[in-house]
Design a protein around this motif. Structure first.
Motif, PDB file in Angstrom:
ATOM      1  N   LEU A  43       0.104  10.872   0.687  1.00  0.00           N
ATOM      2  CA  LEU A  43      -0.564   9.585   0.480  1.00  0.00           C
ATOM      3  C   LEU A  43       0.076   8.493   1.332  1.00  0.00           C
ATOM      4  O   LEU A  43      -0.609   7.618   1.861  1.00  0.00           O
ATOM      5  CB  LEU A  43      -0.507   9.200  -1.004  1.00  0.00           C
ATOM      6  CG  LEU A  43      -1.308  10.101  -1.963  1.00  0.00           C
ATOM      7  CD1 LEU A  43      -1.038   9.709  -3.408  1.00  0.00           C
ATOM      8  CD2 LEU A  43      -2.799  10.011  -1.651  1.00  0.00           C
ATOM      9  N   ALA A  72       1.171   4.146  -2.834  1.00  0.00           N
ATOM     10  CA  ALA A  72       0.957   5.565  -2.512  1.00  0.00           C
ATOM     11  C   ALA A  72       2.095   6.428  -3.049  1.00  0.00           C
ATOM     12  O   ALA A  72       1.869   7.496  -3.642  1.00  0.00           O
ATOM     13  CB  ALA A  72       0.831   5.736  -0.999  1.00  0.00           C
ATOM     14  N   SER A  90      -2.247   6.502   4.213  1.00  0.00           N
ATOM     15  CA  SER A  90      -2.388   5.046   4.132  1.00  0.00           C
ATOM     16  C   SER A  90      -1.815   4.362   5.376  1.00  0.00           C
ATOM     17  O   SER A  90      -2.378   3.381   5.879  1.00  0.00           O
ATOM     18  CB  SER A  90      -1.693   4.518   2.878  1.00  0.00           C
ATOM     19  OG  SER A  90      -0.297   4.779   2.903  1.00  0.00           O
ATOM     20  N   SER A  91      -0.710   4.889   5.904  1.00  0.00           N
ATOM     21  CA  SER A  91      -0.103   4.316   7.117  1.00  0.00           C
ATOM     22  C   SER A  91      -1.039   4.444   8.313  1.00  0.00           C
ATOM     23  O   SER A  91      -1.179   3.502   9.105  1.00  0.00           O
ATOM     24  CB  SER A  91       1.221   5.014   7.423  1.00  0.00           C
ATOM     25  OG  SER A  91       2.139   4.836   6.370  1.00  0.00           O
ATOM     26  N   THR A 109       0.831  -1.211   0.000  1.00  0.00           N
ATOM     27  CA  THR A 109       0.000   0.000   0.000  1.00  0.00           C
ATOM     28  C   THR A 109       0.863   1.259   0.000  1.00  0.00           C
ATOM     29  O   THR A 109       0.587   2.225  -0.732  1.00  0.00           O
ATOM     30  CB  THR A 109      -0.927   0.007   1.227  1.00  0.00           C
ATOM     31  OG1 THR A 109      -1.696  -1.196   1.243  1.00  0.00           O
ATOM     32  CG2 THR A 109      -1.864   1.204   1.195  1.00  0.00           C
ATOM     33  N   ARG A 110       1.914   1.258   0.833  1.00  0.00           N
ATOM     34  CA  ARG A 110       2.800   2.420   0.881  1.00  0.00           C
ATOM     35  C   ARG A 110       3.533   2.621  -0.438  1.00  0.00           C
ATOM     36  O   ARG A 110       3.703   3.756  -0.894  1.00  0.00           O
ATOM     37  CB  ARG A 110       3.806   2.245   2.024  1.00  0.00           C
ATOM     38  CG  ARG A 110       3.201   2.473   3.402  1.00  0.00           C
ATOM     39  CD  ARG A 110       4.217   2.178   4.487  1.00  0.00           C
ATOM     40  NE  ARG A 110       3.808   2.722   5.773  1.00  0.00           N
ATOM     41  CZ  ARG A 110       4.519   2.592   6.884  1.00  0.00           C
ATOM     42  NH1 ARG A 110       5.672   1.933   6.862  1.00  0.00           N
ATOM     43  NH2 ARG A 110       4.097   3.121   8.026  1.00  0.00           N
TER      44      ARG A 110
END
Length: 434
Positions: A402, A385, A406-407, A381-382
């Protein structure tokens, strides 16, 4: 209320946290007091080179001993804990040797892949960093196991005095990135040396009798194999995702951008190192004890997490509102960009700060496999982003924003799942007790 307050003050847990926090607080006071001098002496590019080197070593350091040192808290007997200590040191030396061979044969390839020509000469320091890290982890976990938190605190403080004092003093004569990188590489070695020396003179006596079966080093490696199988890759991926922005900023926007991010992350990591790390170090043996005694683990986790959230909302909130102005005022002209980064880094730092109890509970909850899967999702995910920020918006600020959002969302998810897992283990233990 007075009785409750007295109980809280006299609680061993609170006392141990206070001891750890005092050492860390002293270390951070030294760091913050000297940072305005150091940033003015060296500048963003030097900090960027140090940040890139630090990013690479931080990815490797946590797995220097395949996380076996973390298991040292779990055995009931000191003999088995010392067996894990030896196992950890053997693995550290082996990994340092393998890393040396890789650098000898593939140094140019690594430099070209990550586009880190600026720090190419310093890569050969990495095997030494691994050895320092392995010894430091072993010493630290032994001190945590034996409740010698004051030694840990003292070593943390003195390391900060030596490394930051040296950066400032040498910077007046030779303000080069080499100084920052070499001192960064030596940091864990200095701390490990102090821990070992203080521990040898502490007067701690190992138990004379143990009610736990003694295991050979080979059997200990098998018994705690979930650490290298699950915890080690999880830690590696976690550190990779934490340091990914620095590597990508260096690649796409140059060392100065990495320097802005590095100083922002360093400042926002202060609450985590000051309070979060101290609570985490004390919380780990406490939650392990709670599991062995059949206590309410979910309540302990929730209470510690909410308390950290209440503490952290103030410093992180201030950075979100006044970040650019604060950074330029403290660190000098041109560092306001780091303040813009810090606004979004604060979301990640706040989430990590709050989730120390959840992360430390994973080995006790037998959830290291889940933690590895979660970390894989977090890394993916990171990465997504950052890629969206770099390639679609072509903006370092949007990429970091972003990354931070997300984190935060994924760490909230981790906390909810940890509570669920702890409640399941409580029910399981209750049924076994019947």
């Amino acid at each position: 209320m007075k009785i409750i307050l007295n109980k809280l003050i006299n609680s061993p847990f609170v006392k141990n946290v206070a001891i750890m926090a005092t050492g860390t607080a002293g270390a951070q006071v030294i760091t913050m007091a000297l940072s305005p001098i150091i940033t003015r002496l060296y500048g963003p590019e030097a900090f960027g080179m140090m940040g890139t080197f630090t990013a690479l070593t931080r990815i490797i350091i946590p797995v220097a001993a395949l996380t076996y040192p973390i298991a040292m808290v779990l055995p009931k007997s000191d003999k088995n804990a010392k067996g894990l200590m030896k196992l950890s040191l053997y693995i550290t030396l082996a990994i340092a040797f393998i890393t040396t061979l890789i650098l000898l044969f593939f140094n140019n390839n690594i430099v070209n892949v990550f586009q880190i020509e600026e720090i190419a000469p310093f890569l050969y320091l990495i095997p030494l960093v691994i050895i320092f890290a392995g010894v430091m982890q072993v010493a630290q976990q032994w001190l945590i196991r034996t409740n010698q938190f004051s030694i840990n605190a003292k070593a943390t403080f003195l390391q900060s005095v030596v490394t930051n004092g040296s950066k400032a003093a040498i910077g007046f004569i030779y303000p080069a990135a080499t100084v920052l990188v070499v001192l960064q590489a030596a940091g864990n070695g200095i701390r490990a040396f102090m821990m070992v020396m203080f521990a040898r003179n502490s007067g701690y006596k190992s138990e004379t009798q143990s009610y736990e079966e003694s295991y050979s080093i080979r059997n200990l490696a098998k018994k705690y194999r979930d650490f290298p199988m699950y915890r080690s890759p999880q830690v590696f991926l976690g550190e990779f995702s934490e340091n990914l922005p620095i590597l990508l900023l260096t690649t796409f926007f140059g060392p100065a951008s990495a320097g802005f991010y590095n100083i922002g992350r360093t400042v926002l990591g202060l609450p985590s190192r000051f309070i979060g790390q101290s609570i985490g170090d004390v919380f780990y043996p406490r939650i392990s004890e709670a599991a062995n005694n059949g206590e309410n683990m979910s309540r302990l986790i929730a209470k510690a997490t909410i308390s950290l959230g209440a503490i952290g909302i103030i410093p992180f909130g201030i950075v979100i509102i006044f970040g650019p102005w604060l950074f330029e005022f403290v660190f000098g002209s041109g560092w306001d960009v780091a303040g813009e980064y810090a606004r979004w880094i604060s979301l990640t730092s706040f989430a990590v700060f709050m989730n120390k109890p959840s992360v430390r509970s994973m080995p006790v909850l037998n959830a290291q496999r889940f933690h590895l899967i979660y970390t894989i999702v977090l890394v993916a995910t990171r990465c997504l982003a950052l890629i969206i920020g770099f390639y679609i918006f072509n903006s370092d600020i949007i990429a970091i924003a972003l990354f931070g959002i997300s984190s935060l969302l994924l760490n909230i998810f981790l906390f909810i799942i940890t509570l669920s897992l702890s409640k399941k283990l409580e029910k399981s233990n209750a049924l076994e007790a019947k």
